[in-house]
Design an enzyme around this catalytic site. Sequence first.
Site, PDB file in Angstrom:
ATOM      1  N   HIS A 213       0.794  -1.234   0.000  1.00 56.90           N
ATOM      2  CA  HIS A 213       0.000   0.000   0.000  1.00 56.90           C
ATOM      3  C   HIS A 213       0.823   1.278   0.000  1.00 56.90           C
ATOM      4  CE1 HIS A 213      -0.368   0.794   4.631  1.00 56.90           C
ATOM      5  NE2 HIS A 213       0.774   0.189   4.355  1.00 56.90           N
ATOM      6  N   HIS A 214       2.136   1.196   0.225  1.00 54.93           N
ATOM      7  CA  HIS A 214       2.982   2.395   0.139  1.00 54.93           C
ATOM      8  C   HIS A 214       3.511   2.631  -1.279  1.00 54.93           C
ATOM      9  CE1 HIS A 214       2.869   3.179   4.360  1.00 54.93           C
ATOM     10  NE2 HIS A 214       3.525   2.082   4.706  1.00 54.93           N
ATOM     11  N   ALA A 215       3.472   1.628  -2.138  1.00 54.93           N
ATOM     12  CA  ALA A 215       4.041   1.760  -3.481  1.00 54.93           C
ATOM     13  C   ALA A 215       3.209   2.734  -4.304  1.00 54.93           C
ATOM     14  CB  ALA A 215       4.098   0.398  -4.159  1.00 54.93           C
TER      15      ALA A 215
ATOM     16  N   HIS B  32      -0.356   5.148   6.945  1.00 48.90           N
ATOM     17  CA  HIS B  32      -1.215   5.616   5.861  1.00 48.90           C
ATOM     18  C   HIS B  32      -0.804   4.970   4.545  1.00 48.90           C
ATOM     19  CE1 HIS B  32      -2.254   8.833   2.734  1.00 48.90           C
ATOM     20  NE2 HIS B  32      -3.406   8.328   3.133  1.00 48.90           N
TER      21      HIS B  32
ATOM     22  N   ASN C  56      -0.326   5.662   1.431  1.00 47.04           N
ATOM     23  CA  ASN C  56      -0.150   6.778   0.500  1.00 47.04           C
ATOM     24  C   ASN C  56      -0.243   6.349  -0.957  1.00 47.04           C
ATOM     25  OD1 ASN C  56       2.461   5.577   1.527  1.00 47.04           O
ATOM     26  ND2 ASN C  56       3.243   6.629  -0.290  1.00 47.04           N
TER      27      ASN C  56
END
Length: 683
Positions: free
Chosen positions: A187-189, A228, A230
């Site tokens: 989910h950060h990629a 988060h 992002n």
Amino acid sequence: MASPSAIPLPQPEGSGDNMDVDGQGHDIKHSANTALASIHRPRALSVPATLKEDAYQVGYVYSSKMMSHTCVHGHCEQPERISRIFDILNQNRCLERMKKLPIRRVLREEALLVHSQALWDKVLALHSLTEQDIADSEAYYNDLSLYVHPSTPYAAQLSAGGVIEASLAVARGEVKKAFAIVRPPGHHAEPDEHMGFCFFNNVSIAAKVVQLRTAVKRILILDWDVHHGNGTQRAFYDDPSVLYISLHRYEGGNFYPNGPFGSMTSCGEGPGVGYSVNIPWPEPGMGDADYILAFQKIVMPIAMEFSPDLVIISAGFDAAEGDDLGECHVSPTGYAHMTHMLSSLAGGKLVVALEGGYNLDAISTSALAVAKVILGEAPPQIPSLVASEAATETIWQVAVEQSKYWKNLDPKACEPIEEIEQLAFTLPELLKAHRQDYLFREHGMLEVPMMSAALIERFTSQVACTSDIMDNDKLVIFAHEFGNLSVELDSVMTCNVRQEHSYLVDCSKELLTWAKAEGYAVLDVNVFPKPFPKSKLKHTDDYGGAVMVYLWDNYVQLTAARQVILMGHGPGCAAIMSLIHQRATSVIKSVQGVVQVVGLQTIPTTPKDSSALRQWYFDNSIVIVPSHHSLFHNNKTLKKHGSIFRMDEEKPIKLIIKAMPGIQSFIKQRLGPGAGANGNANH
């Protein structure tokens, strides 16, 4: 004990007579003449394994090949994260109830739905790294919070492909729900950059592929990872077809991934304005109460208004109790309840995709709790909770911001109520007072006093008995909780209660009236404890069991009752079983029958202390459960109980009402006529 007389009965589940090879069992006929009883019938040794009528409603993806992505120096994002989850699901017999879905590598054209060609090439180029290359580039990748290995591209492709396959299986109706046990997380990629342990954004790619290849168009992505997401928010920042909701530590933008993008005012752009919802915690230490309040006040009202076709959970477990990186306190039960709420959306179409979580014990137990819920088990009962001041304030501020875009949000309903706290009474306290008055007026029942300070604080006014309890030789002990509150709402979305059209449904009324007419003494025990007492019992957190043992030792054993029925409803079943475990010898001497009535929750464990106790329980118990209870998928557990009756009713309150005629027949068969039957009972 004398054998019960033979009367016509429906066959209990597991009986050798009239065996239904389709595994459907023999449903109880819902009429006043229905009789339940535990007639002893030999179990056929040649009975085939139960066919699972709901087999493979849930799928999973997993491959140990994703463990090849490793760090030579050790790292918290370690390969064992997925193997530990796989092992605990296997040990708890979850995987045998799930369909293993195929896993494959993500295709280039699928990844490019979210990522740039440059990022795709950058990740795939990692397979040619030498040990010297890895050492030389270590500082560069540390700045991106990454580590790399020649096997990283393969593992990252498998991880993204696994989430795609899980999502497609649910979207196409092959399974209702799926769990993607994958790593590395995603989910950060971002579209143009890998970062934060993530190489490809697994969930974002899966959502795009589902929209492209199936009729599913509106997707909710709920991200409960402590960081988060992002990358996920960035992928859909201007897209109104995907609602992204994230609960995460923010701390003014000083918690990873840092910056203002995870703030509550970061709500989307262009046509996507309002479709990014951030619930940014201002400090560490958030727990079940904080997350569940956020779900009740923000997540669910917005989600119901959005009305998704599919829900995908970015399921990071780094907010779990014990995770040093997340420093929060969400329990497995908390995760179970959040999963249960999300399961009510999109017609039950739900995908759970693993993200973060770095304490191996916490991530595995939390994942197990989630898996049990998607397999159909009800989440465990959660104790009374109070959200923190910081969480309550944050939720109110988010409601104010998001109410610009969502009609279901009412900021006034979220506003902290500090001024009236000293004037407030809890509903349980009001209901206890009413029920105590009702039992005295209608049935002449008296409050049973407690002596222990811990029990007084938790159970005062919750235990009552008929006036003949000391002299009557036949006693029915009924353990239950308050009953069900049936309320009429102004709106399902806002959950505002119309008080004049709301009721307390108390299943004990019918049982008490009948027992009084039959001449049986009754001990009525409400095992729902008062929250937040100051005193504690030593050596136990099982307060339901503790109050049952206290009553058994200090009251029941001093009465004339030598023929006793133990009956549990819902959470009361666990208290009854705790009493049987702790007072086995005296229970066997006095108790003529055990009745358990449960909803879709897990049936309490059967006695384990001795073979004699297990056989006694088997011979003298009946269990009444919904026809789709998960018990019927576990043949080993099924055989430990006596007569099991399945009914076409899921709600516990309706289940006991429909089963009451049969329960009464079982009690009468075991106890015989009461001392004052036919209206001559001593009261």
